[in-house]
Design a protein around this motif. Structure first.
Motif, PDB file in Angstrom:
ATOM      1  N   SER A  85       6.057  -4.722   8.661  1.00 21.12           N
ATOM      2  CA  SER A  85       4.892  -5.104   7.860  1.00 21.12           C
ATOM      3  C   SER A  85       3.890  -3.956   7.876  1.00 21.12           C
ATOM      4  CB  SER A  85       4.243  -6.383   8.390  1.00 21.12           C
ATOM      5  OG  SER A  85       3.765  -6.191   9.704  1.00 21.12           O
ATOM      6  N   LYS A  86       3.153  -3.846   6.788  1.00 20.74           N
ATOM      7  CA  LYS A  86       2.156  -2.784   6.683  1.00 20.74           C
ATOM      8  C   LYS A  86       1.023  -3.243   5.777  1.00 20.74           C
ATOM      9  CE  LYS A  86       1.484   2.087   5.522  1.00 20.74           C
ATOM     10  NZ  LYS A  86       2.129   3.390   5.243  1.00 20.74           N
ATOM     11  N   SER A  87      -0.196  -2.923   6.180  1.00 18.35           N
ATOM     12  CA  SER A  87      -1.367  -3.231   5.354  1.00 18.35           C
ATOM     13  C   SER A  87      -1.742  -2.015   4.530  1.00 18.35           C
ATOM     14  CB  SER A  87      -2.547  -3.649   6.233  1.00 18.35           C
ATOM     15  OG  SER A  87      -2.269  -4.862   6.901  1.00 18.35           O
ATOM     16  N   ILE A  88      -1.931  -2.240   3.239  1.00 12.24           N
ATOM     17  CA  ILE A  88      -2.369  -1.194   2.319  1.00 12.24           C
ATOM     18  C   ILE A  88      -3.589  -1.729   1.582  1.00 12.24           C
ATOM     19  CG2 ILE A  88      -1.752   0.268   0.364  1.00 12.24           C
ATOM     20  CD1 ILE A  88       1.178  -0.112   1.129  1.00 12.24           C
ATOM     21  N   LYS A  89      -4.727  -1.057   1.803  1.00 13.67           N
ATOM     22  CA  LYS A  89      -6.007  -1.537   1.244  1.00 13.67           C
ATOM     23  C   LYS A  89      -6.233  -2.969   1.735  1.00 13.67           C
ATOM     24  CE  LYS A  89      -5.958   1.663  -2.643  1.00 13.67           C
ATOM     25  NZ  LYS A  89      -5.946   1.835  -4.101  1.00 13.67           N
ATOM     26  N   ASP A  90      -6.310  -3.929   0.827  1.00 14.27           N
ATOM     27  CA  ASP A  90      -6.602  -5.301   1.240  1.00 14.27           C
ATOM     28  C   ASP A  90      -5.360  -6.190   1.261  1.00 14.27           C
ATOM     29  OD1 ASP A  90      -9.326  -4.764   1.480  1.00 14.27           O
ATOM     30  OD2 ASP A  90      -9.679  -5.129  -0.653  1.00 14.27           O
ATOM     31  N   SER A  91      -4.195  -5.603   1.149  1.00 13.39           N
ATOM     32  CA  SER A  91      -2.965  -6.397   1.087  1.00 13.39           C
ATOM     33  C   SER A  91      -2.037  -6.060   2.250  1.00 13.39           C
ATOM     34  CB  SER A  91      -2.237  -6.140  -0.241  1.00 13.39           C
ATOM     35  OG  SER A  91      -3.042  -6.502  -1.346  1.00 13.39           O
ATOM     36  N   THR A  92      -1.346  -7.086   2.722  1.00 13.54           N
ATOM     37  CA  THR A  92      -0.338  -6.893   3.760  1.00 13.54           C
ATOM     38  C   THR A  92       1.031  -7.149   3.147  1.00 13.54           C
ATOM     39  OG1 THR A  92      -1.828  -7.568   5.534  1.00 13.54           O
ATOM     40  CG2 THR A  92       0.528  -7.686   5.985  1.00 13.54           C
ATOM     41  N   TYR A  93       1.953  -6.244   3.424  1.00 14.92           N
ATOM     42  CA  TYR A  93       3.295  -6.345   2.865  1.00 14.92           C
ATOM     43  C   TYR A  93       4.312  -6.531   4.000  1.00 14.92           C
ATOM     44  CZ  TYR A  93       1.034  -4.518  -1.306  1.00 14.92           C
ATOM     45  OH  TYR A  93       0.198  -4.349  -2.373  1.00 14.92           O
ATOM     46  N   LEU A 251      13.379  -6.767  -0.185  1.00 12.51           N
ATOM     47  CA  LEU A 251      12.508  -7.942  -0.136  1.00 12.51           C
ATOM     48  C   LEU A 251      11.112  -7.499   0.265  1.00 12.51           C
ATOM     49  CD1 LEU A 251      14.688 -10.619   1.679  1.00 12.51           C
ATOM     50  CD2 LEU A 251      13.691 -10.850  -0.589  1.00 12.51           C
ATOM     51  N   ILE A 252      10.136  -7.806  -0.574  1.00 15.68           N
ATOM     52  CA  ILE A 252       8.758  -7.462  -0.266  1.00 15.68           C
ATOM     53  C   ILE A 252       7.911  -8.707  -0.505  1.00 15.68           C
ATOM     54  CG2 ILE A 252       8.552  -6.390  -2.567  1.00 15.68           C
ATOM     55  CD1 ILE A 252       6.427  -4.518  -1.309  1.00 15.68           C
ATOM     56  N   ASN A 253       7.377  -9.241   0.582  1.00 17.87           N
ATOM     57  CA  ASN A 253       6.688 -10.541   0.554  1.00 17.87           C
ATOM     58  C   ASN A 253       7.557 -11.612  -0.103  1.00 17.87           C
ATOM     59  OD1 ASN A 253       4.542  -9.395   1.874  1.00 17.87           O
ATOM     60  ND2 ASN A 253       3.240  -9.225   0.076  1.00 17.87           N
ATOM     61  N   ASN A 254       8.840 -11.617   0.314  1.00 15.89           N
ATOM     62  CA  ASN A 254       9.836 -12.592  -0.140  1.00 15.89           C
ATOM     63  C   ASN A 254      10.155 -12.502  -1.624  1.00 15.89           C
ATOM     64  OD1 ASN A 254      10.302 -13.674   2.396  1.00 15.89           O
ATOM     65  ND2 ASN A 254       8.689 -15.209   2.187  1.00 15.89           N
ATOM     66  N   LYS A 255       9.807 -11.404  -2.269  1.00 20.02           N
ATOM     67  CA  LYS A 255      10.178 -11.166  -3.661  1.00 20.02           C
ATOM     68  C   LYS A 255      11.035  -9.906  -3.729  1.00 20.02           C
ATOM     69  CE  LYS A 255       6.019 -13.324  -5.593  1.00 20.02           C
ATOM     70  NZ  LYS A 255       4.821 -13.124  -6.450  1.00 20.02           N
ATOM     71  N   SER A 269       4.316   3.312  -2.412  1.00 24.24           N
ATOM     72  CA  SER A 269       5.242   4.360  -1.964  1.00 24.24           C
ATOM     73  C   SER A 269       5.130   4.604  -0.466  1.00 24.24           C
ATOM     74  CB  SER A 269       4.987   5.669  -2.720  1.00 24.24           C
ATOM     75  OG  SER A 269       3.658   6.110  -2.515  1.00 24.24           O
ATOM     76  N   SER A 270       3.951   4.358   0.109  1.00 22.07           N
ATOM     77  CA  SER A 270       3.759   4.609   1.540  1.00 22.07           C
ATOM     78  C   SER A 270       4.552   3.635   2.415  1.00 22.07           C
ATOM     79  CB  SER A 270       2.272   4.534   1.900  1.00 22.07           C
ATOM     80  OG  SER A 270       1.765   3.224   1.708  1.00 22.07           O
ATOM     81  N   LEU A 271       5.101   2.568   1.818  1.00 17.55           N
ATOM     82  CA  LEU A 271       5.971   1.673   2.577  1.00 17.55           C
ATOM     83  C   LEU A 271       7.262   2.374   2.984  1.00 17.55           C
ATOM     84  CD1 LEU A 271       5.614  -1.550   0.392  1.00 17.55           C
ATOM     85  CD2 LEU A 271       4.579  -1.160   2.643  1.00 17.55           C
TER      86      LEU A 271
END
Length: 289
Positions: A85-93, A251-255, A269-271
């Motif tokens: 998992s990684k947080s980017i700005k205000d979202s967590t993936y 799979l990214i946030n189950n999508k 891209s940083s993921l």
């Protein structure tokens, strides 16, 4: 408790369980999309003998046919998940992608050849089955997640290091090393550290002719022998190179998404990349390109 609230909570619990089971099913269901290995498929050692005297173009045509025909060990068939998992700005993936448990090989579980190849061929195979090659960042993640971190076994450099006999010699060294660790990590477990990876990078398109970009071969402490290097042409492969195929679907946030698409996204891209956006997350499949 209020009956409606109870039913709502119960419904939520059931839905959560359903999603969790579905997610686990997805993790277990990812397989290498190749035909089953034929009963009369040749072994790795027989294949080695067949290609030993061929030029690199004819050799790689044979490798391509064997792989696409399904002459790949069974232990490579079940893909391994890498989850983080990684947080980017205000979202967590929350991300899960799927990789070969070992480097691409030809032959059976008993007699296989971890065969090096040019990035041109590796990209052709990846494209044919909906896969990609890893980035440097992904190679580090795969090593960190590996059940077995194998110590590198270099062979002294020589003009022969690009030949099949030396590639086979290294293959035998790795098989001996792997056999000694079977109780710790059976075939099919995620292993890393025993080859340099052919990786996706912006460096592919920074020079002409296009290079192969390699990275990895981690020591036991996690330090790679090989920093990112783009000093060989895209027709080069030596005994130390390995091809770790990565399923493009992720799979990214189950999508579901595509790694190659996400690598072109300014934020996401940083993921998968520590060098920013990779606008062309692939190798040219023509050496003249």
């Amino acid at each position: 408790m209020n009956k409606n609230l109870y039913l709502a909570l119960n419904k939520s619990a059931v839905m959560f369980l359903f999603l969790a089971l579905a997610f686990l099913g997805i993790l277990k269901a990812q397989k290498l999309p190749l035909p089953p290995r034929a009963n009369d498929a040749i072994s790795g050692s027989t294949f080695k003998n067949q290609i030993e005297a061929l030029n690199i173009d004819d050799r790689e045509k044979q490798i391509y046919q064997e792989v696409l025909n399904g002459n790949v060990p069974n232990f490579l068939r079940d893909l391994k998940p890498i989850t983080f998992s990684k947080s980017i700005k205000d979202s967590t993936y929350v991300v899960t992608y799927f990789v070969l448990p070992d480097y691409l090989a030809i032959g059976s579980d008993i007699d296989y050849f971890l065969v090096p190849m040019t990035p041109i061929l590796a990209q052709k195979i990846a494209k044919a089955i909906g896969f990609s090659l890893p980035t440097k960042h992904m190679v580090d993640q795969i090593w960190s997640n590996a059940s077995l971190k194998m110590a590198p076994t270099p062979i002294p450099p020589s003009p022969q290091m690009t030949t099949i006999p030396v590639m086979w010699e290294h293959n035998l060294l790795l098989k001996k090393q792997r056999k000694e660790a079977l109780l710790q990590a059976p075939l099919g477990d995620l292993v890393a550290g025993h080859k340099k990876d052919v990786v996706i990078s912006n460096k592919i398109y920074e020079s002409s002719p296009k290079p192969v970009v390699i990275y990895g071969w981690h020591y036991q402490n996690g330090t790679p022998i090989q920093p990112v290097y783009a000093g060989h042409s895209n027709t080069y492969a030596d005994y130390s190179h390995g091809i770790r195929l990565v399923q493009d679907s992720v799979l990214i946030n189950n999508k579901m998404g595509l790694i190659t698409t996400l690598l072109q996204d300014v934020d996401k891209s940083s993921l998968f990349s520590d060098e920013g956006v990779i606008e062309k997350p692939f190798y040219p499949v023509d050496k003249a390109q």
